[in-house]
Design a protein around this motif. Structure first.
Motif, PDB file in Angstrom:
ATOM      1  N   VAL A  73       0.798  -1.465   0.049  1.00 56.70           N
ATOM      2  CA  VAL A  73      -0.143  -0.091  -0.171  1.00 56.70           C
ATOM      3  C   VAL A  73       0.764   1.211   0.022  1.00 56.70           C
ATOM      4  O   VAL A  73       0.759   2.258  -0.990  1.00 56.70           O
ATOM      5  N   PRO A  74       1.905   1.461   0.902  1.00 56.30           N
ATOM      6  CA  PRO A  74       2.478   2.790   0.878  1.00 56.30           C
ATOM      7  C   PRO A  74       3.492   2.748  -0.372  1.00 56.30           C
ATOM      8  O   PRO A  74       3.540   3.872  -0.920  1.00 56.30           O
ATOM      9  N   THR A  75       3.859   1.663  -0.843  1.00 55.92           N
ATOM     10  CA  THR A  75       4.878   1.716  -2.128  1.00 55.92           C
ATOM     11  C   THR A  75       3.883   2.235  -3.302  1.00 55.92           C
ATOM     12  O   THR A  75       4.259   2.891  -4.194  1.00 55.92           O
ATOM     13  N   MET A  76       2.861   1.630  -3.442  1.00 53.44           N
ATOM     14  CA  MET A  76       2.081   2.055  -4.510  1.00 53.44           C
ATOM     15  C   MET A  76       1.491   3.493  -4.560  1.00 53.44           C
ATOM     16  O   MET A  76       1.346   4.271  -5.448  1.00 53.44           O
ATOM     17  N   VAL A  77       1.130   3.856  -3.234  1.00 56.06           N
ATOM     18  CA  VAL A  77       0.564   5.131  -3.039  1.00 56.06           C
ATOM     19  C   VAL A  77       1.698   6.111  -3.460  1.00 56.06           C
ATOM     20  O   VAL A  77       1.465   7.352  -4.141  1.00 56.06           O
ATOM     21  N   TRP A  78       2.965   5.923  -2.829  1.00 55.93           N
ATOM     22  CA  TRP A  78       4.106   6.565  -3.063  1.00 55.93           C
ATOM     23  C   TRP A  78       4.506   6.630  -4.596  1.00 55.93           C
ATOM     24  O   TRP A  78       4.803   7.980  -5.104  1.00 55.93           O
ATOM     25  N   VAL A  79       4.486   5.795  -5.110  1.00 56.59           N
ATOM     26  CA  VAL A  79       4.665   5.832  -6.731  1.00 56.59           C
ATOM     27  C   VAL A  79       3.820   6.516  -7.591  1.00 56.59           C
ATOM     28  O   VAL A  79       4.164   7.361  -8.491  1.00 56.59           O
ATOM     29  N   ARG A  80       2.316   6.521  -7.447  1.00 58.85           N
ATOM     30  CA  ARG A  80       1.667   7.219  -7.649  1.00 58.85           C
ATOM     31  C   ARG A  80       1.770   8.693  -7.478  1.00 58.85           C
ATOM     32  O   ARG A  80       1.313   9.497  -8.580  1.00 58.85           O
ATOM     33  N   LEU A  81       2.218   9.122  -6.301  1.00 52.36           N
ATOM     34  CA  LEU A  81       2.194  10.489  -6.103  1.00 52.36           C
ATOM     35  C   LEU A  81       3.474  11.114  -6.493  1.00 52.36           C
ATOM     36  O   LEU A  81       3.652  12.183  -7.010  1.00 52.36           O
ATOM     37  N   ARG A  82       4.634  10.390  -6.239  1.00 46.98           N
ATOM     38  CA  ARG A  82       6.112  11.020  -6.390  1.00 46.98           C
ATOM     39  C   ARG A  82       6.759  10.410  -7.647  1.00 46.98           C
ATOM     40  O   ARG A  82       7.500  10.978  -8.106  1.00 46.98           O
ATOM     41  N   LEU A  83       6.467   9.088  -7.964  1.00 50.32           N
ATOM     42  CA  LEU A  83       7.411   8.388  -8.837  1.00 50.32           C
ATOM     43  C   LEU A  83       6.535   7.839  -9.928  1.00 50.32           C
ATOM     44  O   LEU A  83       6.601   6.620 -10.139  1.00 50.32           O
ATOM     45  N   TYR A 140      -1.782  -6.874  -5.993  1.00 48.09           N
ATOM     46  CA  TYR A 140      -1.600  -5.649  -6.736  1.00 48.09           C
ATOM     47  C   TYR A 140      -2.661  -5.222  -7.547  1.00 48.09           C
ATOM     48  O   TYR A 140      -2.970  -4.294  -7.594  1.00 48.09           O
ATOM     49  N   ARG A 141      -3.217  -6.365  -8.094  1.00 44.25           N
ATOM     50  CA  ARG A 141      -4.453  -5.846  -9.192  1.00 44.25           C
ATOM     51  C   ARG A 141      -5.542  -5.428  -8.452  1.00 44.25           C
ATOM     52  O   ARG A 141      -6.220  -4.516  -8.768  1.00 44.25           O
ATOM     53  N   ALA A 142      -5.858  -6.130  -7.205  1.00 44.11           N
ATOM     54  CA  ALA A 142      -6.943  -5.376  -6.317  1.00 44.11           C
ATOM     55  C   ALA A 142      -6.733  -4.180  -5.744  1.00 44.11           C
ATOM     56  O   ALA A 142      -7.505  -3.299  -5.934  1.00 44.11           O
ATOM     57  N   LEU A 143      -5.484  -3.995  -5.312  1.00 41.82           N
ATOM     58  CA  LEU A 143      -5.095  -2.565  -4.686  1.00 41.82           C
ATOM     59  C   LEU A 143      -5.277  -1.511  -6.013  1.00 41.82           C
ATOM     60  O   LEU A 143      -5.412  -0.308  -5.653  1.00 41.82           O
ATOM     61  N   ASP A 144      -4.589  -1.899  -7.056  1.00 40.57           N
ATOM     62  CA  ASP A 144      -4.487  -0.956  -8.167  1.00 40.57           C
ATOM     63  C   ASP A 144      -6.010  -0.615  -8.592  1.00 40.57           C
ATOM     64  O   ASP A 144      -5.849   0.694  -9.061  1.00 40.57           O
ATOM     65  N   ALA A 145      -6.896  -1.314  -8.731  1.00 42.08           N
ATOM     66  CA  ALA A 145      -7.922  -1.146  -9.345  1.00 42.08           C
ATOM     67  C   ALA A 145      -8.672  -0.155  -8.212  1.00 42.08           C
ATOM     68  O   ALA A 145      -9.385   0.872  -8.678  1.00 42.08           O
ATOM     69  N   SER A 146      -8.410  -0.458  -6.912  1.00 42.94           N
ATOM     70  CA  SER A 146      -9.005   0.600  -5.964  1.00 42.94           C
ATOM     71  C   SER A 146      -8.442   2.012  -6.135  1.00 42.94           C
ATOM     72  O   SER A 146      -9.273   3.146  -5.800  1.00 42.94           O
ATOM     73  N   LEU A 147      -7.094   2.121  -6.406  1.00 48.73           N
ATOM     74  CA  LEU A 147      -6.357   3.231  -6.349  1.00 48.73           C
ATOM     75  C   LEU A 147      -6.911   4.208  -7.680  1.00 48.73           C
ATOM     76  O   LEU A 147      -7.125   5.214  -7.526  1.00 48.73           O
ATOM     77  N   SER A 148      -7.196   3.302  -8.796  1.00 44.66           N
ATOM     78  CA  SER A 148      -7.584   4.043 -10.133  1.00 44.66           C
ATOM     79  C   SER A 148      -9.102   4.682  -9.814  1.00 44.66           C
ATOM     80  O   SER A 148      -9.431   5.675 -10.553  1.00 44.66           O
ATOM     81  N   SER A 149      -9.783   4.280  -9.042  1.00 40.39           N
ATOM     82  CA  SER A 149     -11.169   4.803  -8.662  1.00 40.39           C
ATOM     83  C   SER A 149     -11.220   5.960  -7.889  1.00 40.39           C
ATOM     84  O   SER A 149     -12.276   6.508  -7.700  1.00 40.39           O
ATOM     85  N   ILE A 150     -10.118   6.461  -7.223  1.00 39.75           N
ATOM     86  CA  ILE A 150     -10.033   7.585  -6.635  1.00 39.75           C
ATOM     87  C   ILE A 150      -8.830   8.632  -7.141  1.00 39.75           C
ATOM     88  O   ILE A 150      -7.982   8.145  -7.880  1.00 39.75           O
ATOM     89  N   ASP A 151      -9.080   9.770  -6.533  1.00 38.73           N
ATOM     90  CA  ASP A 151      -8.208  10.966  -7.170  1.00 38.73           C
ATOM     91  C   ASP A 151      -7.247  11.011  -5.882  1.00 38.73           C
ATOM     92  O   ASP A 151      -7.342  11.836  -5.224  1.00 38.73           O
ATOM     93  N   VAL A 152      -5.969  10.340  -6.025  1.00 36.26           N
ATOM     94  CA  VAL A 152      -5.024  10.164  -4.905  1.00 36.26           C
ATOM     95  C   VAL A 152      -4.261  11.472  -5.128  1.00 36.26           C
ATOM     96  O   VAL A 152      -4.041  11.986  -3.690  1.00 36.26           O
ATOM     97  N   THR A 153      -4.097  11.968  -5.970  1.00 35.34           N
ATOM     98  CA  THR A 153      -3.248  13.357  -5.916  1.00 35.34           C
ATOM     99  C   THR A 153      -4.154  14.449  -5.422  1.00 35.34           C
ATOM    100  O   THR A 153      -3.466  15.115  -4.405  1.00 35.34           O
TER     101      THR A 153
END
Length: 254
Positions: A73-83, A140-153
């Motif tokens: 979770v922290p890795t995927m969020v950090w990558v989407r936001l910063r990398l 990864y697939r489950a979390l990626d789909a959930s992250l794609s459904s919200i505006d993390v930035t």
């Protein structure tokens, strides 16, 4: 589709799905000389080896889910936001275990586990490190789909503008919005860990699937009862997952 055809398809599905389960229940409660008995099911609680294997497997599920979420979770969020440029690389690394047979992975990590046992002790719980790798593609697939459904930035920028640190952003702002993805990743991981046999068997750990296999050679009734219990438990988890996913989406138009 006509009503009778729908009922026919539903009946065929019920026979296909519940038929083998009912056969397993029937076999596990039969006496060799005739009649019915619950001895095989009672052995799941009274037999020390089976009880220990069940406890160890459940602890292994919890440890695998916790470590997977802490890492992913922290890795995927950090990558989407910063990398964001590393997103494809992270995806490739997480999906890589799908392309490598479990037997090959076991052969590769066999030498490493000699040191793992030396530092952490000889316990089935050390399989957590290997099982996290095994469940990565599905989690990864489950979390990626959930992250794609919200505006993390937007969520992160709003929290940062109010003075929140990155730990607070990830744990208290983003993670609560990933409820469905986290539940999906957790339940799928539990189902995979409960049914995993290759790693535990080849690395000589007494998990529930290994004990089921051993009892299959000496007491098939207990083996079938344990197998049925595992299938029912995993099925209930997946059923809960479907209801949790519906609740997290909420009614249309909201």
């Amino acid at each position: 589709m006509k009503a009778w055809l729908r009922w026919l398809i539903l009946a065929l599905f019920a026979i296909y799905f519940f038929g083998p389960l009912l056969s397993m229940l029937d076999f596990s409660t039969k006496k060799n000389g005739g009649g019915r008995t619950g001895a095989a099911w009672k052995a799941l609680v009274t037999d020390e080896q089976v009880r220990h294997a069940i406890v160890q497997s459940l602890l292994l599920c919890v440890a695998t889910v916790v470590l997977m979420l802490v890492l992913l979770v922290p890795t995927m969020v950090w990558v989407r936001l910063r990398l964001p440029r590393l997103r494809r690389l992270i995806e490739f690394l997480c999906l890589l275990p799908l392309t490598i047979p479990a037997l090959v992975i076991v052969v590769g990590i066999n030498g490493v586990y000699a040191w793992v046992n030396y530092f952490f002790g000889y316990s089935p719980l050390v399989l957590t490190f290997a099982y996290v790798v095994l469940v990565l593609p599905y989690s990864y697939r489950a979390l990626d789909a959930s992250l794609s459904s919200i505006d993390v930035t937007t969520l992160a920028e709003a929290a940062r503008s109010l003075g929140a640190g990155w730990f607070t952003v990830i744990v208290r702002v983003v993670a609560p919005n990933l409820g469905a993805g986290i539940l999906s990743a957790a339940f799928i991981s539990v189902a995979l860990v409960l049914g995993e046999f290759t790693f535990a068997s080849l690395l000589n750990y007494q998990t529930l699937p290994v004990v089921i296999d051993l009892f299959g050679k000496s007491d098939s009734h207990v083996s079938v009862a344990a197998s049925l219990g595992t299938i029912v438990f995993a099925s209930l988890l997946l059923l809960l997952l479907s209801f949790a996913g519906r609740r997290s989406r909420g009614p249309k138009g909201v």
